[in-house]
Design an enzyme around this catalytic site. Structure first.
Site, mmCIF file in Angstrom:
data_model
loop_
_atom_site.group_PDB
_atom_site.id
_atom_site.type_symbol
_atom_site.label_atom_id
_atom_site.label_comp_id
_atom_site.label_asym_id
_atom_site.label_seq_id
_atom_site.Cartn_x
_atom_site.Cartn_y
_atom_site.Cartn_z
ATOM 1 N N PRO A 76 0.816 -1.225 0.000
ATOM 2 C CA PRO A 76 0.000 0.000 0.000
ATOM 3 C C PRO A 76 0.845 1.269 0.000
ATOM 4 O O PRO A 76 0.322 2.358 -0.203
ATOM 5 C CB PRO A 76 -0.832 -0.119 1.279
ATOM 6 N N GLU A 103 2.001 -8.647 8.310
ATOM 7 C CA GLU A 103 2.051 -7.225 8.691
ATOM 8 C C GLU A 103 3.047 -6.421 7.862
ATOM 9 O O GLU A 103 2.998 -5.207 7.815
ATOM 10 C CB GLU A 103 2.389 -7.084 10.170
ATOM 11 N N ARG A 141 -3.973 -6.283 -21.109
ATOM 12 C CA ARG A 141 -4.818 -5.636 -22.115
ATOM 13 C C ARG A 141 -4.016 -4.770 -23.069
ATOM 14 O O ARG A 141 -4.479 -4.440 -24.147
ATOM 15 C CB ARG A 141 -5.908 -4.795 -21.440
ATOM 16 N N ASP A 156 -10.886 2.915 -24.776
ATOM 17 C CA ASP A 156 -11.128 2.780 -23.345
ATOM 18 C C ASP A 156 -11.100 4.084 -22.604
ATOM 19 O O ASP A 156 -10.394 4.998 -22.973
ATOM 20 C CB ASP A 156 -10.034 1.932 -22.720
HETATM 21 N N1 ADE Z 1 -0.871 -5.100 -0.350
HETATM 22 C C1 ADE Z 1 -1.702 -4.704 0.620
HETATM 23 N N2 ADE Z 1 -2.419 -3.644 0.259
HETATM 24 C C2 ADE Z 1 -2.032 -3.341 -1.025
HETATM 25 C C3 ADE Z 1 -2.415 -2.334 -1.951
HETATM 26 N N3 ADE Z 1 -3.318 -1.410 -1.685
HETATM 27 N N4 ADE Z 1 -1.802 -2.335 -3.163
HETATM 28 C C4 ADE Z 1 -0.852 -3.260 -3.445
HETATM 29 N N5 ADE Z 1 -0.461 -4.220 -2.615
HETATM 30 C C5 ADE Z 1 -1.048 -4.272 -1.405
#
Ligand code: ADE
Length: 234
Positions: A76, A103, A141, A156
């Site tokens: 993330p 984690e 794609r 697209d």
């Molecule tokens: N792993 C956990 N959350 C993620 C996300 N939002 N994007 C990519 N990998 C992740």
């Protein structure tokens, strides 16, 4: 986790036709200990488990076999995945996507192994696998011939920087919900003009930031001014 997703659809066809290749590796196969442990407690204390560096390094080294394939860690905290990045990745002949779990991932993977981190959005998944899937799908794609007509990628939403126009099919009247009359006019020029305006209008209503970011053509600029005027009058 990837089995059922690969069992049907456009990507299955692309795999069968040899247009793309997807190999899924299990980190446990690269674990050193006899218990096949891929995670451990964090140094310094704290909750949760951290993915160990060795299985990831060993997996990447085996896949690389001397070649240097770009490595992306899914997390993330990464660079936000979008259409532009999908196109960038599609130009590479091979990529390695590392799925984080638990984690966190030992920081040395980020510092010394991964070329970059990629996130598919501002939310936390339980693991990188769904993110890897999203990336594989969107990148595929852009591989020639994966999607039926080259045109369907070009038309697209994000390829043009704005959303596509609305689409309708049979029935003409569905529970009183009618298809716009213009689409039956047979006047292709007027239909194209209607579609161009609807595409702009839809984008403006749903994602005005996309309009701000895009350099509109002189025709689109004119359409956009008219749409704004009409909206004001309503
Ligand atoms: N792993 C956990 N959350 C993620 C996300 N939002 N994007 C990519 N990998 C992740």
């Amino acid at each position: 986790m990837f089995g059922s997703i690969l069992s049907g659809g456009v990507l299955r066809k692309a795999l069968d036709r040899g247009l793309i290749e997807i190999k899924v590796h299990n980190l446990r196969d690269f674990a050193e200990s006899k218990h096949k442990q891929v995670d451990d407690r964090p140094f310094g204390g704290g909750r949760g488990m951290v993915l160990k560096p060795e299985p990831i390094f060993r997996a990447v080294e085996k896949i690389n076999r001397g070649e240097k394939i770009p490595v992306y860690l899914l997390s993330p905290q990464g660079r936000r995945f979008d259409d532009r990045l999908a196109k960038e990745l599609a130009r590479l002949s091979r990529v390695i996507l590392v799925c984080g779990r638990y984690e966190g991932v030992d920081e040395r993977v980020i510092e010394s192994l991964a070329d970059d981190e990629i996130s598919i959005g501002d939310y936390v998944l339980t693991g990188g696998e769904p993110a890897a899937w999203v990336i594989v799908d969107a990148v595929s794609r852009f591989i020639p011939q994966v999607v039926g007509k080259a045109d369907s990628v070009r038309q697209d939403s994000f390829f043009r920087g704005i959303f596509d126009h609305p689409h309708y099919t049979r029935p003409r009247n569905f529970r009183g919900l009618k298809v716009p009359e213009i689409l039956f006019s047979g006047d292709h020029k007027r239909i194209e003009e209607w579609r161009a305006r609807k595409a702009l209008e839809k984008t403006w209503m749903k994602r005005p930031d996309l309009i701000d970011r895009k350099k509109l053509s002189p025709e689109d600029k004119k359409r956009f001014e008219e749409i704004k005027k009409e909206r004001k009058q309503k």
